[in-house]
Every structure is written in structure tokens, then in C-alpha cells.
Design an enzyme around this catalytic site. Structure first.
Site, short mmCIF file in Angstrom:
data_model
loop_
_atom_site.label_atom_id
_atom_site.label_comp_id
_atom_site.label_asym_id
_atom_site.label_seq_id
_atom_site.Cartn_x
_atom_site.Cartn_y
_atom_site.Cartn_z
N GLU A 1 2.79 -6.84 13.84
CA GLU A 1 1.69 -7.15 14.76
C GLU A 1 1.40 -8.64 14.84
O GLU A 1 1.05 -9.15 15.89
CB GLU A 1 0.40 -6.42 14.33
CG GLU A 1 0.49 -4.92 14.37
CD GLU A 1 0.94 -4.30 13.06
OE1 GLU A 1 0.52 -3.17 12.79
OE2 GLU A 1 1.72 -4.91 12.30
N ARG B 1 0.81 -1.22 0.00
CA ARG B 1 0.00 0.00 0.00
C ARG B 1 0.84 1.27 0.00
O ARG B 1 0.36 2.33 -0.41
CB ARG B 1 -1.01 -0.03 1.16
CG ARG B 1 -2.09 -1.10 0.91
CD ARG B 1 -3.10 -1.18 2.02
NE ARG B 1 -2.55 -1.47 3.32
CZ ARG B 1 -2.41 -2.68 3.83
NH1 ARG B 1 -2.80 -3.74 3.15
NH2 ARG B 1 -1.90 -2.86 5.03
#
Length: 171
Positions: free
Chosen positions: A95, A58
Site C-alpha cells: 500500500e 503479525r
């Protein structure tokens, strides 16, 4: 423009307990996308970048058009196995586990001021890995710019030695 109205919340994605901030509605809104690129360009100018580094994937969406707007070269930081020439790699934690990022060894001249661009700042692991890659090949991190920052995940403190800017922040 209220960019948050163009960012969709998706609960329990990609795993239970995660609230995903989906930018696809923003990308599908020409005015919203233009506002993000205009905002990033405005935040970038005083950092005097010599190139724009976009983090796969992205970061490419915002980084390449930002490079075009600023008249600068675009440097991709890729996931493993995507770069064909000599490269440098950094492994990092994110994460949901571990990963690696790569950059071509000759992606920028020594001393080049690189502005790192991505869609989201969460824990800062990916951004920090990209910054280390820039430094490993002799570049200087001019700063990091994100469309979205998730303040509760404390990515900004991990990047305390760099200039960090974001357009939209969630507490």
C-alpha cells in the site's frame, strides 16, 4: 464471538487518509485470541496443510500457535536481512511503497503443502509475495488464512488462483 468489537479503528495511521485496523486489543483479550486461533484452525483442517507459513511480523502471532495446535512445523517469511542461511527473495509492492520478503531455501520439502497465515488481507501484495516464495522453494500453497480482510482494497482477486479465507471482513 463478535471479533470486530476487539479490533480498534485508528484513523490517519500510518499516514493521513488510512484507517488502520489495530489488533492489539484482540491480542489482549484471551477469549478473543482463542476465538481467532480456533477459527483459523477450523478453516485450515480441510486444506490439509503440511506446514504453516507466517508472514513477519503479525503473521507470526497467529501462525506459530496455529502450527502448534495443528501439530505442524512453522516456517517464517521474514523481512530483508533477518534470515542467516541460504534464502530466496521476492520484491513486491504494498500500500505504501515497495518491499521484499525472504524465506530459507530449505524451509520445507519439495511438494510440501503450505498454509500461509497473516493478520490482514488488504491489497494482497504481501500475501502474493509469500505465495511466490513458497512456490520458488518447491512448496505448494494449500491456502491463505487471514484474521481480517479489507474487501474494498481487492486483495482477494489478486489471490484468485489460491484458496483464501478470512475470519472478519470489512467492506
Amino acid at each position: 464471538m463478535d471479533l470486530k468489537r476487539l479490533i480498534r479503528d485508528v484513523p490517519d495511521f500510518p499516514q493521513p487518509g488510512i484507517l488502520f485496523r489495530d489488533i492489539t486489543p484482540l491480542l489482549g483479550d484471551a477469549e478473543g485470541l482463542r476465538a481467532v486461533l480456533d477459527g483459523m484452525a477450523s478453516m485450515a483442517r480441510d486444506l490439509s496443510p503440511g506446514c504453516i507459513v507466517g508472514i513477519e511480523s503479525r503473521g507470526f502471532i497467529f501462525g506459530a500457535p496455529l502450527a502448534d495446535r495443528l501439530g505442524l512445523p512453522f516456517v517464517p517469511v521474514r523481512k530483508p536481512g533477518k534470515l542467516p542461511a541460504a534464502r530466496m527473495s521476492v520484491e513486491y509492492s504494498l500500500e505504501y511503497g515497495e518491499s521484499r520478503l525472504d524465506i530459507h531455501e530449505d524451509a520445507m520439502s519439495p511438494g510440501a503443502r503450505a498454509l500461509i497465515v497473516d493478520d490482514l488481507l488488504a491489497t494482497g501484495g504481501t500475501a502474493l509475495a509469500a505465495a511466490k516464495l513458497v512456490e520458488l522453494i518447491g512448496g505448494v500453497v494449500a491456502g491463505l488464512i487471514f484474521a481480517i480482510e479489507l474487501e474494498a482494497l481487492a486483495g482477494r482477486p489478486r489471490l484468485a488462483s489460491y484458496t483464501v479465507r478470512s475470519l472478519v471482513a470489512y467492506a
